[in-house]
Design a protein around this motif. Structure first.
Motif, short mmCIF file in Angstrom:
data_model
loop_
_atom_site.label_atom_id
_atom_site.label_comp_id
_atom_site.label_asym_id
_atom_site.label_seq_id
_atom_site.Cartn_x
_atom_site.Cartn_y
_atom_site.Cartn_z
N GLU A 432 0.80 -1.22 0.00
CA GLU A 432 0.00 0.00 0.00
C GLU A 432 0.83 1.27 0.00
O GLU A 432 0.30 2.36 -0.25
N THR A 433 2.14 1.18 0.27
CA THR A 433 3.00 2.35 0.14
C THR A 433 3.19 2.72 -1.32
O THR A 433 3.51 3.87 -1.65
N ALA A 434 3.00 1.76 -2.20
CA ALA A 434 3.08 2.01 -3.64
C ALA A 434 1.72 2.46 -4.15
O ALA A 434 0.70 1.84 -3.86
N GLY A 435 1.68 3.56 -4.89
CA GLY A 435 0.42 4.05 -5.43
C GLY A 435 -0.01 3.23 -6.63
O GLY A 435 0.81 2.80 -7.44
N LEU A 436 -1.32 3.02 -6.77
CA LEU A 436 -1.85 2.30 -7.94
C LEU A 436 -3.29 2.67 -8.24
O LEU A 436 -3.63 2.96 -9.37
N TYR A 437 -4.13 2.69 -7.21
CA TYR A 437 -5.58 2.73 -7.44
C TYR A 437 -6.12 4.14 -7.65
O TYR A 437 -5.69 5.10 -7.01
N TYR A 438 -7.10 4.20 -8.54
CA TYR A 438 -7.91 5.40 -8.77
C TYR A 438 -9.37 4.93 -8.83
O TYR A 438 -9.66 3.80 -9.24
N GLY A 439 -10.29 5.82 -8.46
CA GLY A 439 -11.71 5.49 -8.62
C GLY A 439 -12.14 4.32 -7.79
O GLY A 439 -11.95 4.27 -6.58
N LYS A 440 -12.71 3.31 -8.44
CA LYS A 440 -13.29 2.15 -7.77
C LYS A 440 -12.25 1.07 -7.54
O LYS A 440 -11.51 0.70 -8.46
N TYR A 441 -12.19 0.56 -6.34
CA TYR A 441 -11.22 -0.48 -6.01
C TYR A 441 -11.62 -1.82 -6.63
O TYR A 441 -12.74 -2.29 -6.43
N ARG A 449 -1.23 -7.89 -4.95
CA ARG A 449 -0.15 -7.07 -5.49
C ARG A 449 0.95 -6.84 -4.46
O ARG A 449 2.12 -6.69 -4.80
N GLY A 450 0.58 -6.83 -3.16
CA GLY A 450 1.60 -6.73 -2.13
C GLY A 450 2.56 -7.90 -2.19
O GLY A 450 3.78 -7.73 -2.06
N LEU A 451 2.02 -9.10 -2.40
CA LEU A 451 2.86 -10.29 -2.50
C LEU A 451 3.70 -10.29 -3.77
O LEU A 451 4.90 -10.55 -3.74
N VAL A 452 3.05 -9.99 -4.91
CA VAL A 452 3.76 -10.04 -6.19
C VAL A 452 4.90 -9.03 -6.23
O VAL A 452 6.05 -9.38 -6.53
N PHE A 453 4.62 -7.79 -5.87
CA PHE A 453 5.65 -6.76 -6.00
C PHE A 453 6.58 -6.72 -4.79
O PHE A 453 7.72 -6.25 -4.90
N GLY A 454 6.14 -7.25 -3.66
CA GLY A 454 7.07 -7.45 -2.56
C GLY A 454 8.14 -8.45 -2.93
O GLY A 454 9.33 -8.22 -2.74
N LYS A 455 7.71 -9.56 -3.51
CA LYS A 455 8.65 -10.59 -3.96
C LYS A 455 9.60 -10.05 -5.02
O LYS A 455 10.82 -10.26 -4.97
N ARG A 456 9.07 -9.33 -5.99
CA ARG A 456 9.90 -8.79 -7.07
C ARG A 456 10.87 -7.74 -6.54
O ARG A 456 12.05 -7.71 -6.95
N ALA A 457 10.41 -6.89 -5.63
CA ALA A 457 11.30 -5.86 -5.06
C ALA A 457 12.43 -6.51 -4.28
O ALA A 457 13.60 -6.08 -4.37
#
Length: 473
Positions: A432-441, A449-457
């Motif tokens: 959630e520290t990474a911005g992504l969402y606009y409008g409707k969740y 996405r926390g898991l996917v991009f945490g792993k990649r980071a």
């Protein structure tokens, strides 16, 4: 000659993104025969670690553990009115299944478990034990590879070397003292800013301090990760003036005290007036809009669900009421109005006009049934059933903040980007520290996405600090 470091990699935050980053970094280092010092900084004690992740059921927008839901990318783009980063979302879609298999290999079980959405329109895969099971499992595995978890320590400032790469971190420990760590790379995974009243007022606006966090964990998300990155020129993305909202019972102190039976009832404001089409769509696709409307449009930011004994005939209705407080009951609508502080004459008139507008048709609790109430404003599109079987019941409902939408921009490896879209060396972001969402969740994507991009980071950070440049070769 290698420069002396306190830690090669410091991960800020012990939620799903942070534990995934630390574990993947440790695994990558082991695979390459490197001995990296990796630490997770967590602002709370052990019993409260994990921020929002600790409390979430962790719904996944997946057909199964290997396949994303149909129209995954296009739905996420459409929900954001095409403001979200398509490449980031495509990377999420491409890596979702393999990442969940990686999590499963560590010992987390996944299953199709009952949810609070009785009329869900999208598949919802869940980890058995929710987000806490992910945190406990990944952190235990990381610890087995030598990752340290330092509790009651809050990072507050990033330091740069002469070339603009992150090389230090200021950390405040319990008691107020601050110390400086020499680091090779930092992964920001400290959640959003829903626990920071000043930032909520700055970005979300008036009365934002009245929006409760959906769970205790959100109170620890103070926004330092976002502010630290911006202070060294990081770019912000995501809708900073918005947040993922959920309707909850304000009487309850428990996490996610949601009231999701309102599509089978009516919602009124404090003056006894309806204000929304309660049955416009399946509950999982419309509850966020309802919660936001309650906060932004209604006096005192509160609504009341009004129903009767027929609600108790709906199979599994208990799943859709997660509050630990009982319904407010009364033998007459007048008595119910007094109990909830709504003008009795208006509540009676609202219910009577609604009952008169209900059309014939077959009621189906588990799908959109087209059973309408017409000739009133607003009309009701589905699940319109009369309210006439006493005792009558009510639940108060307010808007809660699940997580904030604004955060830090990154590439598909989690590397933080500057305002000029250049990579800031040594700085990563996930969750959630990474911005992504606009409008409707788009439901079921946040933990994923926390898991996917945490792993990649974590993987990329391990490669970065092991590179010739970082080793001084």
């Amino acid at each position: 000659m290698e420069r002396e470091l306190d830690y090669d990699i410091v991960v800020i935050g012990c939620g799903v993104a942070g534990t995934a980053a630390a574990l993947s970094a440790a695994e990558s280092a082991k695979k390459e025969g490197r001995n990296l010092r990796i630490a997770i900084l967590e602002r709370t004690d052990y019993d409260h670690r994990g921020g929002n992740s600790r409390w979430t059921a962790s719904y996944m927008r997946m057909k199964n553990i290997d396949e994303i839901a149909d129209n995954f990318v296009e739905d996420m783009m459409a929900f954001s009115d095409h403001f979200s980063d398509r490449e980031y979302i495509e990377t999420l879609a491409e890596n979702a299944g393999s990442t969940l298999r990686w999590v499963e290999e560590k010992g987390v079980e996944f299953d199709y478990l009952p949810t609070m959405f009785l009329t869900s329109s999208r598949p919802r895969l869940l980890p058995v034990g929710g987000g806490r099971a992910i945190i406990d499992t990944l952190s235990r595995r990381a610890g087995g590879l030598g990752v340290e978890i330092i509790y009651e320590a809050t990072a507050w400032k990033l330091l740069l070397d002469d070339e603009g790469a992150v090389n230090g971190l200021m950390v405040r420990v319990k008691g107020g003292n601050s110390l400086q760590l020499k680091v090779g790379a930092v992964v920001l995974a400290a959640g959003g800013f829903q626990g920071n009243q000043e930032m909520m007022a700055q970005y979300v606006g008036r009365d934002a301090h009245k929006i409760r966090t959906v769970a205790e964990g959100g109170l620890y998300n103070k926004g330092e990760g976002i502010r630290m990155a911006m202070a060294i020129g990081a770019k912000g993305v995501g809708q900073f003036d918005s947040f993922h909202a959920e309707p909850v019972d304000p009487r309850s102190k428990r996490e996610e005290a949601a009231v999701m039976t309102y599509p089978y009832a009516i919602l009124v404001d404090k003056n006894g007036n309806r204000f929304v089409d309660e049955g416009i769509s399946t509950v999982d696709e419309q509850y966020e809009a309802v919660a936001r409307k309650i906060f932004y449009d209604l006096p005192d930011h509160i609504a009341y669900m009004i129903s009767d004994q027929k609600m108790y005939n709906i199979p599994n209705y208990e799943r859709a009421i997660e509050t630990d407080k009982p319904a407010i009951e009364a033998d007459t609508l007048e008595e119910l109005a007094v109990k909830i502080g709504v003008p009795a004459d208006q509540l009676i008139a609202t219910v009577e006009s609604f009952n008169a507008a209900v059309q014939p048709g077959e009621f189906h609790w588990d799908k959109k049934d087209g059973k309408q109430a017409v000739g009133i404003a607003p009309a009701k599109s589905n699940w319109a059933i009369t309210i006439d079987k006493a005792p009558y019941i009510a639940y108060p409902i307010v808007c809660s903040n699940v997580f904030t939408n604004g955060g830090i921009a990154s590439d598909t490896n989690g590397r933080v980007l500057s305002q000029d879209d250049d990579v800031i060396p040594g700085l990563y972001v996930a969750g959630e520290t990474a911005g992504l969402y606009y409008g409707k969740y788009p439901g079921g994507t946040s933990v994923l996405r926390g898991l996917v991009f945490g792993k990649r980071a974590g993987e990329h950070a391990a490669s970065y600090v092991s590179s010739d440049k970082k080793l001084g070769v």
